[in-house]
Design a protein around this motif. Structure first.
Motif, PDB file in Angstrom:
ATOM      1  N   LEU A 282     -57.368 -11.021  68.076  1.00 18.24           N
ATOM      2  CA  LEU A 282     -56.494 -11.469  69.164  1.00 18.24           C
ATOM      3  C   LEU A 282     -55.063 -11.621  68.665  1.00 18.24           C
ATOM      4  N   GLY A 283     -54.935 -12.204  67.483  1.00 10.92           N
ATOM      5  CA  GLY A 283     -53.606 -12.383  66.912  1.00 10.92           C
ATOM      6  C   GLY A 283     -52.938 -11.051  66.621  1.00 10.92           C
ATOM      7  N   GLN A 284     -53.719 -10.124  66.071  1.00  9.57           N
ATOM      8  CA  GLN A 284     -53.140  -8.814  65.724  1.00  9.57           C
ATOM      9  C   GLN A 284     -52.682  -8.060  66.976  1.00  9.57           C
ATOM     10  N   VAL A 285     -53.519  -8.099  68.012  1.00  8.02           N
ATOM     11  CA  VAL A 285     -53.156  -7.397  69.250  1.00  8.02           C
ATOM     12  C   VAL A 285     -51.905  -8.031  69.855  1.00  8.02           C
ATOM     13  N   ALA A 286     -51.886  -9.361  69.881  1.00  9.89           N
ATOM     14  CA  ALA A 286     -50.726 -10.050  70.457  1.00  9.89           C
ATOM     15  C   ALA A 286     -49.453  -9.685  69.702  1.00  9.89           C
ATOM     16  N   LYS A 287     -49.563  -9.615  68.386  1.00  7.55           N
ATOM     17  CA  LYS A 287     -48.413  -9.299  67.560  1.00  7.55           C
ATOM     18  C   LYS A 287     -47.929  -7.875  67.806  1.00  7.55           C
ATOM     19  N   LYS A 288     -48.910  -6.956  67.841  1.00  6.10           N
ATOM     20  CA  LYS A 288     -48.573  -5.545  68.003  1.00  6.10           C
ATOM     21  C   LYS A 288     -47.864  -5.292  69.334  1.00  6.10           C
ATOM     22  N   TYR A 289     -48.314  -5.936  70.398  1.00 10.98           N
ATOM     23  CA  TYR A 289     -47.731  -5.669  71.715  1.00 10.98           C
ATOM     24  C   TYR A 289     -46.711  -6.735  72.118  1.00 10.98           C
ATOM     25  N   ASN A 290     -46.343  -7.580  71.169  1.00  9.73           N
ATOM     26  CA  ASN A 290     -45.358  -8.634  71.414  1.00  9.73           C
ATOM     27  C   ASN A 290     -45.746  -9.506  72.610  1.00  9.73           C
ATOM     28  N   LEU A 291     -46.937 -10.069  72.564  1.00 13.19           N
ATOM     29  CA  LEU A 291     -47.431 -10.883  73.675  1.00 13.19           C
ATOM     30  C   LEU A 291     -47.297 -12.364  73.358  1.00 13.19           C
ATOM     31  N   TYR A 292     -46.979 -13.122  74.385  1.00 12.59           N
ATOM     32  CA  TYR A 292     -46.926 -14.578  74.271  1.00 12.59           C
ATOM     33  C   TYR A 292     -48.362 -15.090  74.353  1.00 12.59           C
TER      34      TYR A 292
ATOM     35  N   TRP B 154     -56.607  -3.046  75.885  1.00 12.37           N
ATOM     36  CA  TRP B 154     -58.044  -3.247  76.111  1.00 12.37           C
ATOM     37  C   TRP B 154     -58.895  -2.363  75.198  1.00 12.37           C
ATOM     38  N   ARG B 155     -58.392  -1.192  74.885  1.00 11.62           N
ATOM     39  CA  ARG B 155     -59.165  -0.342  73.979  1.00 11.62           C
ATOM     40  C   ARG B 155     -59.337  -1.066  72.628  1.00 11.62           C
ATOM     41  N   GLU B 156     -58.273  -1.692  72.177  1.00 12.76           N
ATOM     42  CA  GLU B 156     -58.369  -2.404  70.888  1.00 12.76           C
ATOM     43  C   GLU B 156     -59.283  -3.620  70.989  1.00 12.76           C
ATOM     44  N   LEU B 157     -59.181  -4.330  72.121  1.00 14.13           N
ATOM     45  CA  LEU B 157     -60.023  -5.524  72.284  1.00 14.13           C
ATOM     46  C   LEU B 157     -61.499  -5.150  72.384  1.00 14.13           C
ATOM     47  N   ILE B 158     -61.778  -4.082  73.139  1.00 17.22           N
ATOM     48  CA  ILE B 158     -63.169  -3.667  73.319  1.00 17.22           C
ATOM     49  C   ILE B 158     -63.740  -3.174  71.996  1.00 17.22           C
ATOM     50  N   ASP B 159     -62.924  -2.439  71.235  1.00 17.83           N
ATOM     51  CA  ASP B 159     -63.392  -1.988  69.913  1.00 17.83           C
ATOM     52  C   ASP B 159     -63.773  -3.174  69.030  1.00 17.83           C
TER      53      ASP B 159
END
Lengths: 131, 841
Positions: free
Chosen positions: B581-591, B614-619
């Protein structure tokens, strides 16, 4: 006012028929970036395709000034008292597809544009209200 | 302007009501208010005290909150009893030594339990039943005990017996008089009540006088007149109340012969600057030991203080309640003591129902009534009594079981405008009619506007009749239609879709609707179709029906970007998944923000980024969290017996089981659930639509709670369920809700509007009264069996993915969406902060 402004209807191919979603909206970006005019600056426009209605195709500004966001294309189509409208997703203001007037506040009006099919192509006229 | 100093002594239910009424008035600002409370906590609901043993906590019973008093600007002094009033100097002195002066003083000191002076009554295993501290002491004494005796067979005594039963004790009631509830019931009603209560396992000893209590072999022995005795482990005295008037006595205020502070019609005592309200006050030589008359005195006193005149001239002592599960009602002169009074009695020994009406000598007016075993006629009889309405030609029909053509119901139209509809909040028919004429068109709107039916809720059916009648009188159709396109309620549409097996909106519109549909009916029908057939919401015919959040399976935020909420069942997550979750948030600059439902919300995703995210989260093994849908959101849980020293069941495992079962269920509105591992209730299950709380023996099921805008405490639906029964009940409740609720109606409002309320819901779910239990379960099994992660399906389908393009004719992102940084994270840029980034030519 502006001498280079285009004052006649200028049809512009904007996307393919297959890009449209029946009974729903999509968003397109118009504007010829080589022309430095206000009216021809890039503009996002919502396209609604309603196969059972006449006309079938509606083009209206994507920017919802009451919500301050470009979200009109993602609104739900709603028939209110026989008129086709789109309910903007953020605060649910209804904008009439044929003239862009907001039903809840008729001092607010979105730009509407002529749109038509040319075979598989979708054309729109970039001057607002010229149809 | 100098404020008047107002001191209130006592913070019980009536004292609190007084302050609540005062706080709601603009005149509040004229007073500097100080409240003395002898107990360590502010006012709580003593009427429902016995529920403290049924799972409700002290917080649940609280009426006054310290913060609330602060908001009102009232000074609340807890744990500090007033010890003296000096009327000459106009001051009060408290136990802490504090002295305060007053201009006006309100005594709301309540009452204390009467303990008969039986030798031995001071024994440490002898209790009274009045405060939460009393209940804590009883609970502590009940550990390891087998039997408990209540002395006193009145209303409170029976409540106390129920409490002992809840604590697992063998309960006995000892009553001096020949019958139970002798104040409210006549002999016949009292006898039937006794039989019913004994059937429930409580032993009743009437005409029994206790002479001595002594300790024998570590237990208590009660010796009765006539050489009988009873061995017990603890005794609770509930033999009536006495007004708490000692302060008034030492201040030489006028008291009644047998106590009670004498008040006049304006609730003033013999000192014009001192008022007395509630159970400490004596009006016309009577003490009013119910909460409603106390509230009336409170309102009256507020009016006096604000310079209005209003008079208290006694109160109706009619009452309807449920004692140990037995319905009991008493209206007016239940004993038929008036001269010339005549009675009509109906007794059904088979089902245990006793009803008696007392009429005057002309047979035209209702003086009183007694109902035991079935109080269905109470509201109607009460209206006849309170408003002195002429009885019908055959008044007996009012209490006979309904047969065809019998018992013409008293229409709301027959009631005068002054008739009280809601006695909890003292709302008259006239006020309700005014509210309807003022534009309130539904039960909910009238409730909000008048507060009617927001207390005990007993008057809701009558309230609805008054509203409907008034709407009809105004020529307005009582219209529950979904919208202009479908002349049906949501419930009716659900039925049509189900019976005719309708699969698309177009088909339903053609068969049963008109026009092209709107933003009300489209999502509602989409939800019905999903509840019944559970097809992917993006299948072609359903695409145009979904609200934007459902369409893009994410939650639109104010600048048109979206938030993403993956499911974290039960709030349990592995470190690896947390890292993703942290990595995805960082990659897409999410709050990122932790939600109240124990998951993580990722904000600021652009439309076109959603599929990649979602592709990353589902993986990484995540599934959609349905935060965008009218569907199950989360099942919150505490860690339960696995880790917690207090836990009695594995709440996390149950939460996982429940969340995985109901995820994806589309419903009229969102559904939230929680599972707590013990009665400490850390998961806050009683504020959820479905709340499960572990007990030593299984699970207690709470239903239809709500937090948010209009909080509602969940109702206890069933207790000590095993896993299978728990799931069976939840299946049935949810499906019944999905079938019958109105559009966008949460379970809390649904239950409040469900005719018959909680009892009816129990009858449908537990007793299968409608014979649809199996069908509801099958329907749920179908939804569970056809579950798919909507995002997983979507990212595998190129057609569906086409929807996630910002512009269908270019990959350029939308330059209107811009972010700035705040506290190390992005947030939407405000107007003026947006810096246009020049687009490449």
């Amino acid at each position: 006012m502006n001498q280079i402004a285009i004052t006649h209807t200028q049809w512009q191919p904007i996307c393919q028929r297959s890009d449209l979603v029946a009974d729903s909206g999509v968003c397109v970006l118009t504007g010829d970036r080589t022309l430095r005019t206000v009216s021809a600056a890039p503009k996002s426009i919502a396209l609604f395709f309603i196969p059972h209605a006449e006309p079938q195709l509606y083009a209206i500004d994507n920017w919802d000034p009451l919500a301050g966001a470009g979200v009109i294309a993602r609104g739900l189509l709603a028939e209110i008292d026989g008129e086709l409208t789109v309910a903007s997703p953020l605060y649910k203001h209804h904008y009439r597809l044929r003239d862009g007037i907001c039903l809840e506040d008729n001092s607010v009006r979105l730009g509407t544009y002529a749109a038509a099919f040319d075979g598989d192509k979708v054309l729109i006229a970039t001057e607002p209200g010229n149809h | 302007m100098v404020k008047q100093k107002l001191i209130v002594i006592g913070n019980g239910m009536v004292g609190h009501h007084f302050l609540e009424q005062l706080a709601a008035r603009p005149e509040k600002s004229l007073f500097e208010v100080t409240v003395f409370c002898a107990e360590p906590r502010p006012a709580y609901d003593r009427v429902h005290l016995s529920e403290y043993f049924g799972g409700r906590s002290a917080e649940d019973l609280a009426l006054g909150k310290v913060e609330r008093y602060r908001e009102w600007g009232f000074e609340l002094l807890l744990n500090d009893a007033v010890t003296a009033i000096d009327r000459d100097r106009k001051t009060v002195t408290a136990a802490s030594g504090m002295e305060k002066s007053y201009d006006r003083l309100v005594l709301a000191t309540g009452s204390y339990p009467f303990v008969p002076p039986i030798p031995g009554h001071e024994h440490e295993k002898c209790f009274v039943y009045r405060t939460l501290e009393d209940l804590d002491a009883i609970r502590a004494a009940a550990r390891g005990a087998r039997r408990g005796v209540v002395v006193g067979g009145g209303l409170l005594g029976l409540e106390a017996a129920n409490a002992l039963k809840e604590l697992g004790l063998e309960a006995h009631v000892v009553e001096f008089a020949p019958g139970l509830m002798s104040v409210q019931l006549d002999a016949g009603g009292s006898e039937l009540l006794k039989n019913k209560i004994e059937d429930l396992g409580v032993t009743v000893h009437t005409s029994t006088a206790t002479e001595l209590i002594e300790e024998v072999d570590g237990r208590l022995c009660m010796r009765f007149q006539g050489d009988r005795e009873l061995i017990t482990d603890l005794i609770v005295f509930s033999a009536g109340i006495r007004p708490e008037d000692s302060l008034a006595r030492s201040a030489h205020l006028q008291l009644g012969e047998r106590g009670g502070i004498v008040i006049d019609e304006s609730c003033r005592t013999s000192d014009e600057n001192i008022f007395a309200i509630g159970e400490c006050a004596l009006y016309d030589n009577r003490i009013f030991g119910l909460v409603a008359p106390g509230y009336t005195m409170a309102r009256n006193t507020v009016a006096q203080l604000c310079g209005e005149s209003m008079s208290f001239t006694g109160a109706d002592m009619s009452t309807k309640l449920k004692l140990l599960g037995v319905q009991v009602g008493s209206i007016g002169d239940a004993h038929g003591r008036a001269e010339g009074a005549a009675a009509i009695t109906f007794v059904d020994e088979q089902t245990g129902v006793y009803k008696r009406m007392i009429t005057d000598n002309t047979g035209k007016k209702l003086l009183g009534a007694v109902l035991v075993g079935d109080t269905g006629d109470y509201d109607q009889l009460l209206q006849y009594h309170l408003n002195a309405i002429d009885l019908p030609e055959h008044p007996e029909q009012l209490i006979l079981p309904a047969a065809d053509g019998a018992a013409p119901a008293l229409g709301a139209g027959a009631l005068p405008a002054a008739a009280t509809i809601c006695s909890c909040h003292n709302v008259s028919k006239g006020q309700i009619v005014d509210a309807v004429q003022g534009g309130c068109c539904s039960l909910g709107e009238v409730k909000d506007a008048t507060r009617a039916s927001t207390g005990c809720g007993g008057c809701s059916a009558l309230l609805k009749n008054v509203i409907d009648e008034e709407l009809a009188a105004l020529g307005m159709e009582v219209n529950n239609h979904l919208c202009a396109h479908f002349p049906f309620t949501r419930q009716e549409l659900f039925h049509l879709v189900q019976v005719e097996e309708i699969r698309t909106f177009e088909e339903l519109l053609t068969k049963h609707g008109s026009g092209r549909g709107c933003e009300l009916c489209k999502p509602t029908v989409a939800s019905i179709l999903a509840s019944l057939w559970n097809e992917h919401i993006h299948r072609k015919p359903h695409v145009g029906l979904q609200d934007t959040n459902d369409t893009f399976m994410a939650n639109m935020q104010k600048n048109g970007s979206y938030s993403v909420v993956p499911r974290i069942p039960g709030g349990e997550i592995t470190p690896d998944k947390l890292i993703v979750l942290g990595q995805v948030a960082k990659k897409y600059n999410l709050y990122t923000k932790i939600t109240g439902g124990q998951r993580v919300d990722l904000f600021g995703a652009r439309l076109e980024e959603l599929p990649e995210i979602w592709r990353e989260l589902i993986d990484a093994g995540f599934e959609t969290g349905h935060a965008y849908g009218k569907s199950l959101r989360t099942v919150k849980s505490c860690v339960g017996s696995t880790w917690c020293r207090f836990g009695v069941q594995d709440s996390v495992a149950m939460a996982l089981h429940i969340e995985n079962r109901y995820k994806g269920l589309r419903s009229p509105h969102k559904i939230k659930m929680a599972v707590s591992g013990c009665t400490r209730e850390c998961a806050e299950a009683q504020s959820k639509d479905i709340g499960v709380i572990a007990t030593e023996n299984g699970w207690n099921l709470f239903v239809c709670g709500n937090g948010g805008m209009r909080p509602r405490h969940a109702d206890l639906f069933a207790t000590d369920l095993d896993d299978t029964t728990l799931i069976q009940y939840i299946d049935r409740i949810l499906m019944f809700y999905v079938r019958t609720a109105d559009k966008l109606q949460r379970t809390s409002v649904w239950l409040e509007n469900l005719e018959g309320g909680l009892d009816y819901l129990r009858a449908v779910v537990i007793e299968d009264k409608l014979g649809i239990g199996a069908e509801l379960e099958t329907q749920m099994a179908n939804v569970v069996g056809t579950y798919q992660c909507e995002w997983k399906t979507a990212i595998e389908d190129p057609e569906m993915l086409k929807r996630f393009r910002q512009f269908v004719n270019t990959d350029t992102p939308d330059d209107k969406i811009a972010f700035v940084e705040e506290r190390g994270q992005p947030r939407p840029a405000r107007e003026g902060e947006i810096v246009r980034i020049a687009e490449p030519a």
